[in-house]
Scaffold this active site. Structure first.
Site, short mmCIF file in Angstrom:
data_model
loop_
_atom_site.label_atom_id
_atom_site.label_comp_id
_atom_site.label_asym_id
_atom_site.label_seq_id
_atom_site.Cartn_x
_atom_site.Cartn_y
_atom_site.Cartn_z
N GLY A 14 0.76 -1.24 0.00
CA GLY A 14 0.00 0.00 0.00
C GLY A 14 0.79 1.29 0.00
O GLY A 14 0.30 2.31 0.48
N LEU A 85 -4.32 -7.14 -7.52
CA LEU A 85 -3.88 -8.21 -8.44
C LEU A 85 -5.01 -9.04 -9.04
O LEU A 85 -4.74 -9.96 -9.83
CB LEU A 85 -2.89 -9.13 -7.70
CG LEU A 85 -1.62 -8.44 -7.19
CD1 LEU A 85 -0.71 -9.43 -6.49
CD2 LEU A 85 -0.87 -7.75 -8.34
N LEU A 87 -8.51 -9.57 -11.41
CA LEU A 87 -9.22 -8.98 -12.55
C LEU A 87 -10.57 -8.45 -12.06
O LEU A 87 -11.27 -9.12 -11.29
CB LEU A 87 -9.44 -10.04 -13.64
CG LEU A 87 -9.86 -9.54 -15.02
CD1 LEU A 87 -8.75 -8.68 -15.66
CD2 LEU A 87 -10.20 -10.72 -15.93
N ASN A 102 -5.92 2.28 -13.04
CA ASN A 102 -4.93 1.36 -12.48
C ASN A 102 -3.54 1.95 -12.67
O ASN A 102 -3.29 2.65 -13.66
CB ASN A 102 -4.99 0.00 -13.21
CG ASN A 102 -3.95 -0.99 -12.70
OD1 ASN A 102 -3.83 -1.22 -11.50
ND2 ASN A 102 -3.16 -1.53 -13.65
N HIS A 104 0.48 0.90 -13.16
CA HIS A 104 1.31 -0.25 -13.55
C HIS A 104 2.77 0.19 -13.60
O HIS A 104 3.08 1.24 -14.18
CB HIS A 104 0.87 -0.77 -14.92
CG HIS A 104 1.61 -1.99 -15.35
ND1 HIS A 104 1.32 -3.24 -14.86
CD2 HIS A 104 2.62 -2.15 -16.23
CE1 HIS A 104 2.14 -4.12 -15.41
NE2 HIS A 104 2.95 -3.48 -16.24
C1 GRF Z 1 3.18 -1.00 -7.58
O1 GRF Z 1 4.43 -1.13 -8.19
C2 GRF Z 1 2.10 -0.88 -8.62
O2 GRF Z 1 2.50 -0.22 -9.82
C3 GRF Z 1 1.81 -2.28 -8.94
O3 GRF Z 1 1.87 -2.96 -7.70
C4 GRF Z 1 2.78 -2.26 -6.84
C5 GRF Z 1 2.03 -1.96 -5.56
O4 GRF Z 1 2.83 -1.37 -4.62
N1 GRF Z 1 0.56 -2.48 -9.64
P1 GRF Z 1 2.19 -0.79 -3.27
O5 GRF Z 1 1.34 -1.88 -2.66
O6 GRF Z 1 1.36 0.41 -3.62
O7 GRF Z 1 3.36 -0.45 -2.43
#
Ligand code: GRF
Length: 190
Positions: A14, A85, A87, A102, A104
């Site tokens: 998070g 994670l 869908l 989202n 990424h």
């Molecule tokens: C991040 O790198 C985000 O881009 C990806 O998952 C990771 C989550 O990190 N989808 P966090 O839980 O916000 O630290």
């Protein structure tokens, strides 16, 4: 004018949620406010950050169940997937089309899709010999990492980078870009 109600979905630690909580002060007059944090994992660090920030949380029993997720989202006006994670069920995508985003950790459309999350992404970037990577914020549709791109931020891939050192550099860019995009969308939604 009341703050745009933002719901955040997260499966992991998070830190992107934390960047949003730090950037979106809680007062009602704010442009946007995180009103709920939802996870598919009861042990997600994001839930602890939400509780520390006084934000209500929900743990989904059946993340694939559209009705359960719609109930958890409630009256949210903008939905942010930050390290989520699973869908998103098609009915939920349809209900929030153009208001669900989202983040990424790569420059889509490359290095995205099923299985491309966390260190898998950074390993693939390093294996490709790319000289730069970055972060993408995009709208969510019915497939992983395919929706229309809203914004990107580029970072260099440096000599001797490992998936961890690259992930750290990309994450720092994520924490800058995500609040900016959320505030910009909130300006348009409000
Ligand atoms: C991040 O790198 C985000 O881009 C990806 O998952 C990771 C989550 O990190 N989808 P966090 O839980 O916000 O630290």
């Amino acid at each position: 004018m009341t703050a745009v109600r933002v719901a955040v979905l997260a499966s992991g630690g998070g830190t992107n949620l934390q960047a949003l909580l730090d950037a979106l002060p809680g007062e009602p007059a704010a442009l946007a406010r995180v009103v709920r944090v939802i996870s598919n994992r009861p042990d997600a660090g994001a839930l602890e950050r939400a509780r520390r920030g006084g934000v209500p949380t929900t743990v989904l029993k059946h993340p694939d169940d559209a009705a359960e997720l719609l109930t958890a989202l409630g009256d949210a006006q903008l939905v942010v997937l930050a390290g989520y994670l699973k869908l998103i069920p098609a009915d939920v995508v349809a209900r929030f089309r153009g208001r669900m985003i989202n983040i990424h950790p790569a420059l889509l459309p490359d290095f995205g899709g099923p299985g491309m999350y966390g260190h898998h992404v950074h390993e693939a970037v390093l294996a490709s010999g790319a000289t730069e990577s970055g972060v993408t914020v995009h709208f969510v549709d019915e497939a992983f990492d395919r929706g229309a791109i809203i914004a990107q931020m580029r970072v260099p891939v440096k000599q001797g980078d490992t998936p961890d050192t690259l992930a750290t550099r990309v994450l720092a860019a994520e924490h800058q870009l995500l609040p900016k995009v959320v505030l910009d969308l909130a300006t348009r939604i409000r």
